[in-house]
Design a protein around this motif. Sequence first.
Motif, PDB file in Angstrom:
ATOM      1  N   CYS A 164      -3.140   6.922 -22.296  1.00 21.03           N
ATOM      2  CA  CYS A 164      -3.018   8.209 -23.005  1.00 21.03           C
ATOM      3  C   CYS A 164      -3.937   8.239 -24.229  1.00 21.03           C
ATOM      4  O   CYS A 164      -4.596   9.242 -24.506  1.00 21.03           O
ATOM      5  CB  CYS A 164      -1.579   8.488 -23.399  1.00 21.03           C
TER       6      CYS A 164
ATOM      7  N   CYS B 117      -7.032  11.018 -24.776  1.00 20.59           N
ATOM      8  CA  CYS B 117      -6.842  12.099 -25.746  1.00 20.59           C
ATOM      9  C   CYS B 117      -8.189  12.623 -26.272  1.00 20.59           C
ATOM     10  O   CYS B 117      -8.938  11.898 -26.920  1.00 20.59           O
ATOM     11  CB  CYS B 117      -5.997  11.599 -26.915  1.00 20.59           C
TER      12      CYS B 117
ATOM     13  N   ILE C 222      -4.190   9.875 -30.658  1.00 15.90           N
ATOM     14  CA  ILE C 222      -3.109   8.969 -30.246  1.00 15.90           C
ATOM     15  C   ILE C 222      -3.447   7.549 -30.683  1.00 15.90           C
ATOM     16  O   ILE C 222      -4.512   7.006 -30.386  1.00 15.90           O
ATOM     17  CB  ILE C 222      -2.872   9.037 -28.716  1.00 15.90           C
TER      18      ILE C 222
ATOM     19  N   CYS D 157      -2.331  14.003 -22.410  1.00 13.03           N
ATOM     20  CA  CYS D 157      -1.512  12.776 -22.481  1.00 13.03           C
ATOM     21  C   CYS D 157      -0.355  12.851 -21.482  1.00 13.03           C
ATOM     22  O   CYS D 157      -0.050  11.882 -20.783  1.00 13.03           O
ATOM     23  CB  CYS D 157      -1.019  12.533 -23.905  1.00 13.03           C
TER      24      CYS D 157
ATOM     25  N   CYS E 263      -0.410  10.208 -17.867  1.00 16.34           N
ATOM     26  CA  CYS E 263       0.460   9.022 -17.813  1.00 16.34           C
ATOM     27  C   CYS E 263       0.945   8.811 -16.375  1.00 16.34           C
ATOM     28  O   CYS E 263       1.682   9.627 -15.826  1.00 16.34           O
ATOM     29  CB  CYS E 263       1.656   9.170 -18.752  1.00 16.34           C
TER      30      CYS E 263
END
Length: 274
Positions: free
Chosen positions: A17, A21, A26, A50, A54
Amino acid sequence: MGLLIIDEKKCRKDGICARECPAAVINLSENSIPEILPDTEARCMDCGHCVAICPHDALRHARISAAGSPAIQPALVIDAARAEQFLRSRRSVRRYHAKPVEKEKIQRLIEVARYAPTAGNGQSVEWIVIGDGERLRRIRVLTVDFMRELVKNPQAVAAAPYLPATIAAWDAGNDSILRGAPTLVTAIAPASARLGLVDLTLALSYLDVFAQSMGLGTCWAGLVSGALENSAAVREAACIPENYTHYYSIMLGYPAVQYHRLPERKTPKITFVE
Ligand SMILES: Cc1cc2nc3c(=O)[nH]c(=O)nc-3n(C[C@H](O)[C@H](O)[C@H](O)COP(=O)(O)O)c2cc1C
């Protein structure tokens, strides 16, 4: 609570993630759990990358609805051949049934159109949907009035040689402006949206191509849009608010025509720089 809500049982601490980004906000905490620090929260565009990336379903974003972020269904992924035929078979529809388009269908079209990209994830495109026959008639009449003024200028006719024939067709009783479409959809964006015209053009394109999958037809309403740009009376008839400086309209309705082939277009000029 921060912007990211992490299910620590599911999080593999792989930093996927953080790498994805686009705003690089992040951060991986000391124990490698992703977080957005309070001083960078304002830079988060709420783009949802994000959440989307995932692979472990371990991450939620406080400003993006979890219920509104379903998993991609492999069974619905279309292959290139289907996608190509779908895109190539979209055509401008210039004959419509009088049947009005149901509000729920228009709503669905617009809900899909909102997934078009927008600059900086601004999502500032709004919609005006006109199905009122009397208002549509006023828009058509005012558009023709505007065109009659325009053709007095030879330079305008040189730039748009189809204008006199379009007016003549109107005078002969044909709806050369909105082609009998029962609905006019206008995408608008406020003056504050720097790239508003790009954003709304993309959104209209999504609506345009998606419409055919719902048995609907569309045609970009260039004549009305040209009049909108130049005439306050047309803008008023089309319900464009004062501070909205970006707009474009598209016709929508049930097609009274069906297409059977995929005519070829010009060969694209492509410059590969390698
Ligand atoms: C920005 C734009 C404005 C247009 N305006 C009109 C219009 O006012 N009236 C019309 O009949 N077609 C209009 N068209 C349709 C084009 O003529 C059409 O897209 C083109 O001929 C290609 O055909 P197709 O859309 O069926 O593939 C417009 C298209 C675009 C992209």
